[in-house]
Design a protein around this motif. Structure first.
Motif, mmCIF file in Angstrom:
data_model
loop_
_atom_site.group_PDB
_atom_site.id
_atom_site.type_symbol
_atom_site.label_atom_id
_atom_site.label_comp_id
_atom_site.label_asym_id
_atom_site.label_seq_id
_atom_site.Cartn_x
_atom_site.Cartn_y
_atom_site.Cartn_z
ATOM 1 N N VAL A 1 8.170 25.929 -2.793
ATOM 2 C CA VAL A 1 8.727 24.586 -2.909
ATOM 3 C C VAL A 1 7.637 23.588 -3.294
ATOM 4 O O VAL A 1 6.602 23.503 -2.635
ATOM 5 C CB VAL A 1 9.383 24.145 -1.578
ATOM 6 C CG1 VAL A 1 10.090 22.807 -1.742
ATOM 7 C CG2 VAL A 1 10.347 25.203 -1.058
ATOM 8 N N GLU A 2 7.894 22.857 -4.370
ATOM 9 C CA GLU A 2 7.029 21.752 -4.776
ATOM 10 C C GLU A 2 7.513 20.510 -4.037
ATOM 11 O O GLU A 2 8.686 20.152 -4.131
ATOM 12 C CB GLU A 2 7.108 21.545 -6.283
ATOM 13 C CG GLU A 2 6.659 22.742 -7.087
ATOM 14 C CD GLU A 2 6.992 22.644 -8.565
ATOM 15 O OE1 GLU A 2 7.595 21.620 -8.991
ATOM 16 O OE2 GLU A 2 6.675 23.595 -9.284
ATOM 17 N N VAL A 3 6.614 19.876 -3.292
ATOM 18 C CA VAL A 3 7.000 18.734 -2.450
ATOM 19 C C VAL A 3 6.072 17.557 -2.745
ATOM 20 O O VAL A 3 4.858 17.716 -2.797
ATOM 21 C CB VAL A 3 6.898 19.085 -0.946
ATOM 22 C CG1 VAL A 3 7.392 17.916 -0.101
ATOM 23 C CG2 VAL A 3 7.651 20.344 -0.620
ATOM 24 N N GLU B 1 0.848 -1.184 0.000
ATOM 25 C CA GLU B 1 0.000 0.000 0.000
ATOM 26 C C GLU B 1 0.885 1.236 0.000
ATOM 27 O O GLU B 1 1.753 1.382 0.852
ATOM 28 C CB GLU B 1 -0.883 0.001 1.247
ATOM 29 C CG GLU B 1 -1.713 1.240 1.413
ATOM 30 C CD GLU B 1 -2.440 1.277 2.750
ATOM 31 O OE1 GLU B 1 -2.664 2.379 3.251
ATOM 32 O OE2 GLU B 1 -2.753 0.200 3.282
ATOM 33 N N THR B 2 0.680 2.109 -0.973
ATOM 34 C CA THR B 2 1.418 3.366 -1.026
ATOM 35 C C THR B 2 0.452 4.506 -0.730
ATOM 36 O O THR B 2 -0.612 4.596 -1.348
ATOM 37 C CB THR B 2 2.074 3.574 -2.406
ATOM 38 O OG1 THR B 2 2.994 2.497 -2.632
ATOM 39 C CG2 THR B 2 2.824 4.883 -2.471
ATOM 40 N N THR B 3 0.827 5.334 0.225
ATOM 41 C CA THR B 3 0.003 6.458 0.641
ATOM 42 C C THR B 3 0.745 7.755 0.355
ATOM 43 O O THR B 3 1.924 7.880 0.685
ATOM 44 C CB THR B 3 -0.295 6.370 2.162
ATOM 45 O OG1 THR B 3 -0.898 5.105 2.430
ATOM 46 C CG2 THR B 3 -1.208 7.489 2.613
ATOM 47 N N THR B 4 0.048 8.704 -0.244
ATOM 48 C CA THR B 4 0.640 10.014 -0.491
ATOM 49 C C THR B 4 0.590 10.825 0.801
ATOM 50 O O THR B 4 -0.479 11.007 1.392
ATOM 51 C CB THR B 4 -0.114 10.760 -1.607
ATOM 52 O OG1 THR B 4 -0.013 9.986 -2.809
ATOM 53 C CG2 THR B 4 0.470 12.142 -1.844
ATOM 54 N N ILE B 5 1.755 11.272 1.234
ATOM 55 C CA ILE B 5 1.845 12.132 2.420
ATOM 56 C C ILE B 5 1.544 13.569 2.008
ATOM 57 O O ILE B 5 0.794 14.277 2.663
ATOM 58 C CB ILE B 5 3.246 12.034 3.066
ATOM 59 C CG1 ILE B 5 3.536 10.599 3.494
ATOM 60 C CG2 ILE B 5 3.375 12.992 4.233
ATOM 61 C CD1 ILE B 5 4.979 10.339 3.857
ATOM 62 N N THR B 6 2.143 13.984 0.906
ATOM 63 C CA THR B 6 1.877 15.309 0.349
ATOM 64 C C THR B 6 2.252 15.333 -1.119
ATOM 65 O O THR B 6 3.111 14.580 -1.561
ATOM 66 C CB THR B 6 2.645 16.425 1.104
ATOM 67 O OG1 THR B 6 2.217 17.697 0.603
ATOM 68 C CG2 THR B 6 4.135 16.298 0.944
ATOM 69 N N ASP B 7 1.594 16.188 -1.851
ATOM 70 C CA ASP B 7 1.904 16.456 -3.255
ATOM 71 C C ASP B 7 1.373 17.861 -3.513
ATOM 72 O O ASP B 7 0.241 18.029 -3.977
ATOM 73 C CB ASP B 7 1.247 15.427 -4.168
ATOM 74 C CG ASP B 7 1.678 15.595 -5.625
ATOM 75 O OD1 ASP B 7 2.533 16.464 -5.902
ATOM 76 O OD2 ASP B 7 1.154 14.857 -6.475
ATOM 77 N N GLU B 8 2.182 18.854 -3.168
ATOM 78 C CA GLU B 8 1.718 20.231 -3.235
ATOM 79 C C GLU B 8 2.884 21.205 -3.354
ATOM 80 O O GLU B 8 4.040 20.832 -3.171
ATOM 81 C CB GLU B 8 0.896 20.568 -1.991
ATOM 82 C CG GLU B 8 1.688 20.478 -0.688
ATOM 83 C CD GLU B 8 0.836 20.717 0.555
ATOM 84 O OE1 GLU B 8 0.118 21.743 0.600
ATOM 85 O OE2 GLU B 8 0.893 19.867 1.459
ATOM 86 N N THR B 9 2.549 22.448 -3.625
ATOM 87 C CA THR B 9 3.526 23.537 -3.618
ATOM 88 C C THR B 9 3.234 24.379 -2.387
ATOM 89 O O THR B 9 2.081 24.768 -2.151
ATOM 90 C CB THR B 9 3.412 24.400 -4.891
ATOM 91 O OG1 THR B 9 3.666 23.562 -6.029
ATOM 92 C CG2 THR B 9 4.424 25.535 -4.866
ATOM 93 N N VAL B 10 4.277 24.618 -1.592
ATOM 94 C CA VAL B 10 4.116 25.391 -0.356
ATOM 95 C C VAL B 10 5.021 26.620 -0.386
ATOM 96 O O VAL B 10 6.068 26.617 -1.033
ATOM 97 C CB VAL B 10 4.432 24.542 0.890
ATOM 98 C CG1 VAL B 10 3.419 23.427 1.063
ATOM 99 C CG2 VAL B 10 5.838 23.976 0.845
ATOM 100 N N ASP C 1 10.826 28.850 -6.780
ATOM 101 C CA ASP C 1 11.253 30.242 -6.675
ATOM 102 C C ASP C 1 11.789 30.464 -5.265
ATOM 103 O O ASP C 1 11.211 29.988 -4.294
ATOM 104 C CB ASP C 1 10.065 31.178 -6.946
ATOM 105 C CG ASP C 1 10.476 32.646 -7.003
ATOM 106 O OD1 ASP C 1 11.567 32.944 -7.547
ATOM 107 O OD2 ASP C 1 9.711 33.491 -6.496
ATOM 108 N N GLY C 2 12.896 31.177 -5.166
ATOM 109 C CA GLY C 2 13.442 31.502 -3.858
ATOM 110 C C GLY C 2 14.736 30.773 -3.556
ATOM 111 O O GLY C 2 15.335 30.140 -4.421
ATOM 112 N N PRO C 3 15.155 30.857 -2.297
ATOM 113 C CA PRO C 3 16.456 30.320 -1.896
ATOM 114 C C PRO C 3 16.463 28.797 -1.749
ATOM 115 O O PRO C 3 15.416 28.160 -1.663
ATOM 116 C CB PRO C 3 16.679 30.978 -0.536
ATOM 117 C CG PRO C 3 15.299 31.143 0.017
ATOM 118 C CD PRO C 3 14.447 31.495 -1.179
#
Length: 156
Positions: free
Chosen positions: A148-150, A44-53, A79-81
């Motif tokens: 950040v895309e995570v 079973e694979t569960t997505t913890i996150t898939d978003e840009t923060v 974008d950013g450091p």
């Protein structure tokens, strides 16, 4: 004496031959089908996150999950450091928050993109994107926010 021992040996050999002959007569030379059963554990694979923060200078973002399992993460600064990214146990996350030395399960430091993987035992964990000076990367003096895309998943 020798003839008696010889007779006993011959009698034993004859008896053994008769027993083996019975085994051979009862055996078959036809090939029989052998069934095998393979049990596979469902993964079973569960997505913890898939978003840009947006991670402001001096801040960090976390996503909590529980083990056991294999965690994989990937991030990219749009974008950013440069930032630091860690997988931490809940105890080491507390050390991180308190400004103490902490141990990582996986890390990508001072980077604009990276990935990592860790096989974890039971317990509580976090994936963390850090825009503080706690790790190798430090936010610039202008206080830039990192976009950040995570993506992170855990497989059990």
């Amino acid at each position: 004496m020798v003839p008696t021992t010889r007779r006993r040996l011959l009698a034993s050999a004859a008896a053994l031959t008769a027993v083996l002959a019975g085994c051979i007569e009862g055996s078959t030379t036809d090939t029989e089908s052998i069934e095998t059963t393979t049990t596979t554990k469902e993964v079973e694979t569960t997505t913890i996150t898939d978003e840009t923060v947006s991670v402001a200078a001096g801040e960090y973002e976390t996503w909590e999950f529980s083990g056991p399992g294999s965690v994989e993460y990937e991030f990219s600064v749009a974008d950013g450091p440069a930032v630091d990214s860690y997988v931490l146990s809940s105890q080491n996350f507390e050390y991180f928050q308190d400004g103490e030395t902490f141990q990582t399960e996986a890390e990508s430091e001072d980077s604009s993109d990276g990935d990592g993987m860790a096989v974890l035992g039971s317990g509580d964990f976090v994936v963390l994107v850090d825009n503080t000076d706690a790790g190798a990367a430090s936010p610039p003096d202008d206080g830039a926010t990192a976009q950040v895309e995570v993506e992170a998943t855990v497989t059990r």
